[in-house]
Design a protein around this motif. Structure first.
Motif, short mmCIF file in Angstrom:
data_model
loop_
_atom_site.label_atom_id
_atom_site.label_comp_id
_atom_site.label_asym_id
_atom_site.label_seq_id
_atom_site.Cartn_x
_atom_site.Cartn_y
_atom_site.Cartn_z
N ARG A 30 0.83 -1.22 0.00
CA ARG A 30 0.00 0.00 0.00
C ARG A 30 0.86 1.26 0.00
NH1 ARG A 30 -3.07 -2.68 3.73
NH2 ARG A 30 -2.12 -1.52 5.43
N ASN A 33 1.84 2.18 -3.30
CA ASN A 33 0.70 2.28 -4.23
C ASN A 33 0.62 1.11 -5.19
OD1 ASN A 33 -0.24 4.79 -3.19
ND2 ASN A 33 1.45 5.79 -4.27
N GLU A 35 -1.20 -2.36 -6.15
CA GLU A 35 -2.47 -3.07 -5.94
C GLU A 35 -2.24 -4.56 -6.06
OE1 GLU A 35 -5.76 -1.53 -8.11
OE2 GLU A 35 -5.16 0.55 -7.76
N ILE A 36 -1.52 -5.09 -5.07
CA ILE A 36 -1.24 -6.52 -5.03
C ILE A 36 -1.35 -6.95 -3.57
CG2 ILE A 36 1.26 -6.19 -4.86
CD1 ILE A 36 1.54 -8.75 -6.60
N THR A 37 -1.93 -8.12 -3.36
CA THR A 37 -2.08 -8.63 -2.00
C THR A 37 -0.88 -9.51 -1.65
OG1 THR A 37 -3.23 -10.65 -2.67
CG2 THR A 37 -4.60 -8.66 -2.27
N GLY A 75 -6.71 -11.80 -10.66
CA GLY A 75 -6.24 -10.47 -10.25
C GLY A 75 -4.88 -10.15 -10.81
N GLN A 79 -3.96 -7.28 -13.84
CA GLN A 79 -2.94 -6.23 -13.66
C GLN A 79 -1.78 -6.39 -14.64
OE1 GLN A 79 -2.18 -5.11 -9.43
NE2 GLN A 79 -3.41 -6.93 -9.04
#
Length: 146
Positions: A30, A33, A35-37, A75, A79
């Protein structure tokens, strides 16, 4: 009455450490920035370690069920970090590979993530960490064997 201190048990401590590691990894992503878990990151690294593994190989390796691995891959694919191709020998199976964007992401943040995680092991020397890894592998093997 049985004397039982939950917070002193190995299972509880392993659970807490696992949750905090995932939380810290999510926070790391985060802050950049991304967007990956953490789960997607682990899957991306596992794909990068193999040459076009089958999705079924990833299910076994990550201890996730097939629908969850498929969701994580969707996901990563959305991306642009991985691509899936149908196995020409068995059209029911799909191979997955890291894309150029996925490899660039790994190259960009892996060293920083390793440095970030090194802080978690302050106060332990290399022998301590090796012993911890050895013990956790034994426990993992015991769990997987049941």
């Amino acid at each position: 009455m049985i004397q039982y201190e939950l917070e002193e048990t190995a299972g509880f401590l392993i659970y807490r450490v696992g949750r905090l590691l995932r939380f810290k990894a999510a926070q790391f992503f985060r802050e950049r920035n991304l967007e990956i878990t953490p789960e997607q990151w682990v899957l991306l690294l596992q794909i990068a370690e193999k040459e076009q593994p089958l999705i079924s190989d990833l299910v076994d390796k990550t201890a996730n069920d097939h629908p969850n691995v498929t969701r994580l891959l969707k996901g990563l694919s959305n991306q642009g970090y991985v691509s899936r191709t149908v196995n020409p020998e068995d059209r029911r199976c799909q191979h997955v590979s890291v894309s150029e964007a996925g490899q660039a992401l790994i190259d960009e943040i892996l060293i920083d993530l390793i440095s970030e995680k090194a802080v978690y092991f302050e106060g332990l020397d290399q022998n301590d960490v090796a012993t911890l890894n050895r013990i956790l592998k034994i426990v993992l093997g015991n769990l997987e064997g049941r």
